[in-house]
Design a protein around this motif. Structure first.
Motif, mmCIF file in Angstrom:
data_model
loop_
_atom_site.group_PDB
_atom_site.id
_atom_site.type_symbol
_atom_site.label_atom_id
_atom_site.label_comp_id
_atom_site.label_asym_id
_atom_site.label_seq_id
_atom_site.Cartn_x
_atom_site.Cartn_y
_atom_site.Cartn_z
ATOM 1 N N ALA A 110 0.751 -1.087 0.056
ATOM 2 C CA ALA A 110 -0.180 0.028 0.049
ATOM 3 C C ALA A 110 0.654 1.695 0.263
ATOM 4 N N MET A 111 2.110 1.174 0.269
ATOM 5 C CA MET A 111 3.152 2.685 0.659
ATOM 6 C C MET A 111 3.400 2.695 -0.836
ATOM 7 N N GLY A 112 4.372 1.850 -1.777
ATOM 8 C CA GLY A 112 4.070 1.718 -2.914
ATOM 9 C C GLY A 112 3.741 2.032 -3.794
ATOM 10 N N LEU A 113 1.644 2.177 -3.761
ATOM 11 C CA LEU A 113 1.330 2.248 -4.206
ATOM 12 C C LEU A 113 0.643 3.838 -4.136
ATOM 13 N N ALA A 114 0.949 4.173 -2.652
ATOM 14 C CA ALA A 114 0.694 5.517 -1.692
ATOM 15 C C ALA A 114 1.504 6.346 -2.999
ATOM 16 N N CYS A 115 2.782 6.157 -2.862
ATOM 17 C CA CYS A 115 4.160 6.624 -3.710
ATOM 18 C C CYS A 115 3.852 7.064 -4.655
ATOM 19 N N LYS A 116 3.628 6.085 -6.146
ATOM 20 C CA LYS A 116 2.844 5.869 -7.075
ATOM 21 C C LYS A 116 2.191 7.353 -7.184
ATOM 22 N N GLU A 117 1.235 7.086 -6.622
ATOM 23 C CA GLU A 117 0.385 8.276 -6.395
ATOM 24 C C GLU A 117 0.221 9.586 -6.187
ATOM 25 N N ILE A 118 0.803 9.662 -4.695
ATOM 26 C CA ILE A 118 2.053 11.090 -4.750
ATOM 27 C C ILE A 118 2.957 11.668 -6.030
ATOM 28 N N ASN A 119 3.489 10.711 -6.422
ATOM 29 C CA ASN A 119 4.078 11.420 -7.768
ATOM 30 C C ASN A 119 3.468 11.740 -9.078
ATOM 31 N N ILE A 120 2.240 11.157 -9.328
ATOM 32 C CA ILE A 120 1.104 11.488 -10.354
ATOM 33 C C ILE A 120 1.101 12.176 -9.975
ATOM 34 N N GLY A 121 -0.027 12.307 -8.844
ATOM 35 C CA GLY A 121 -0.234 14.130 -8.321
ATOM 36 C C GLY A 121 -2.125 13.924 -8.077
ATOM 37 N N GLY A 122 -2.730 15.088 -7.669
ATOM 38 C CA GLY A 122 -3.883 15.945 -8.588
ATOM 39 C C GLY A 122 -4.911 14.835 -7.124
ATOM 40 N N ARG A 123 -4.300 15.121 -5.536
ATOM 41 C CA ARG A 123 -5.468 13.871 -5.246
ATOM 42 C C ARG A 123 -5.502 15.020 -4.242
ATOM 43 N N ASN A 124 -6.969 15.034 -2.848
ATOM 44 C CA ASN A 124 -7.461 15.961 -2.222
ATOM 45 C C ASN A 124 -6.737 15.333 -0.731
ATOM 46 N N GLU A 125 -7.039 16.310 0.021
ATOM 47 C CA GLU A 125 -6.298 16.237 1.582
ATOM 48 C C GLU A 125 -7.174 14.789 2.066
ATOM 49 N N THR A 126 -7.951 14.034 1.926
ATOM 50 C CA THR A 126 -8.238 13.043 2.315
ATOM 51 C C THR A 126 -7.647 11.719 2.126
ATOM 52 N N LEU A 127 -7.114 12.238 0.965
ATOM 53 C CA LEU A 127 -6.009 10.656 0.367
ATOM 54 C C LEU A 127 -4.618 11.317 1.053
ATOM 55 N N TRP A 128 -4.628 12.361 1.440
ATOM 56 C CA TRP A 128 -3.163 13.066 1.223
ATOM 57 C C TRP A 128 -3.057 12.450 3.339
ATOM 58 N N THR A 129 -3.727 12.381 3.915
ATOM 59 C CA THR A 129 -4.444 11.534 5.061
ATOM 60 C C THR A 129 -3.667 10.526 4.581
ATOM 61 N N LEU A 130 -4.872 9.390 4.289
ATOM 62 C CA LEU A 130 -4.434 8.197 3.885
ATOM 63 C C LEU A 130 -3.081 7.989 3.715
ATOM 64 N N GLU A 131 -2.748 8.177 2.954
ATOM 65 C CA GLU A 131 -1.243 8.258 2.155
ATOM 66 C C GLU A 131 -0.016 8.476 3.621
ATOM 67 N N ALA A 132 -0.376 9.494 4.283
ATOM 68 C CA ALA A 132 0.295 9.459 5.298
ATOM 69 C C ALA A 132 0.145 8.544 6.839
ATOM 70 N N PHE A 133 -0.823 8.241 6.641
ATOM 71 C CA PHE A 133 -1.332 7.497 7.593
ATOM 72 C C PHE A 133 -0.275 5.219 6.976
ATOM 73 N N VAL A 134 -0.378 5.876 5.855
ATOM 74 C CA VAL A 134 -0.074 4.390 5.234
ATOM 75 C C VAL A 134 1.437 4.254 5.416
ATOM 76 N N ILE A 135 1.691 5.644 4.509
ATOM 77 C CA ILE A 135 3.272 5.244 5.128
ATOM 78 C C ILE A 135 4.202 5.613 6.568
ATOM 79 N N ILE A 136 3.236 5.690 7.464
ATOM 80 C CA ILE A 136 3.977 5.690 8.797
ATOM 81 C C ILE A 136 3.656 4.973 9.366
ATOM 82 N N LEU A 137 3.115 3.887 9.276
ATOM 83 C CA LEU A 137 2.724 2.951 9.758
ATOM 84 C C LEU A 137 3.591 1.794 8.672
ATOM 85 N N SER A 138 3.919 2.310 7.975
ATOM 86 C CA SER A 138 4.863 0.984 7.197
ATOM 87 C C SER A 138 6.126 1.207 7.814
#
Length: 160
Positions: A110-138
């Motif tokens: 899930a963290m790898g997919l979060a990094c891919k989503e960050i790389n592509i861009g164009g997401r909202n604050e809720t997805l930023w929060t989800l990405e941050a939690f997944v990266i911290i959880l890893s």
């Protein structure tokens, strides 16, 4: 070492619950807006059963794997909590460690997919929060695995 294991267990449990809540909301939001938004989009939007209007092309897989990692993480940490309530012997700690390793693997996916989503861009604050939690959880899940494995008693088997 037992207090550090229990504090990491509690922290990770709360964070996985938050990940499940946010990922569940994102899937619900995507399902509610699929028919309205995807009918006006070009053909690739119709290929997937759920269309996420708040993200990019990686959002679907990221939210799905974040939800799977969250549910497996909650189960793994409940298993670890039950093994803490029982005896701290090799069998219970091995069970907690093996389920934590499986959870960590799903969290890394899930963290790898979060990094891919960050790389592509164009997401909202809720997805930023989800990405941050997944990266911290890893990272915190890796610390939890290390703490559980450090707590394991040494084996009494002697090799010839």
């Amino acid at each position: 070492m037992k207090p550090s294991v229990s504090s990491l267990l509690g922290l990770n449990l709360i964070m996985y619950i938050i990940v499940v809540i946010i990922a569940g909301w994102a899937i619900n939001y995507g399902i509610d807006n699929t028919y309205i938004k995807a009918s006006a989009e070009p053909l690739p939007a119709h290929l997937f059963p759920i269309y996420y209007p708040m993200g990019n092309k990686a959002t679907g897989l990221f939210v799905l794997f974040a939800l799977i990692a969250g549910v497996v993480g909650i189960g793994s940490l409940i298993s670890g909590m039950l093994s803490m309530m029982k005896e701290w012997d090799l069998n219970n700690l091995a069970l907690a460690s093996s389920s934590a390793i499986v959870t960590w693997g799903l969290t890394l996916l899930a963290m790898g997919l979060a990094c891919k989503e960050i790389n592509i861009g164009g997401r909202n604050e809720t997805l930023w929060t989800l990405e941050a939690f997944v990266i911290i959880l890893s990272a915190t899940q890796l610390f939890y695995i290390g703490a559980v494995n450090a707590e394991m008693p040494q084996s009494t088997v002697h090799w010839p």
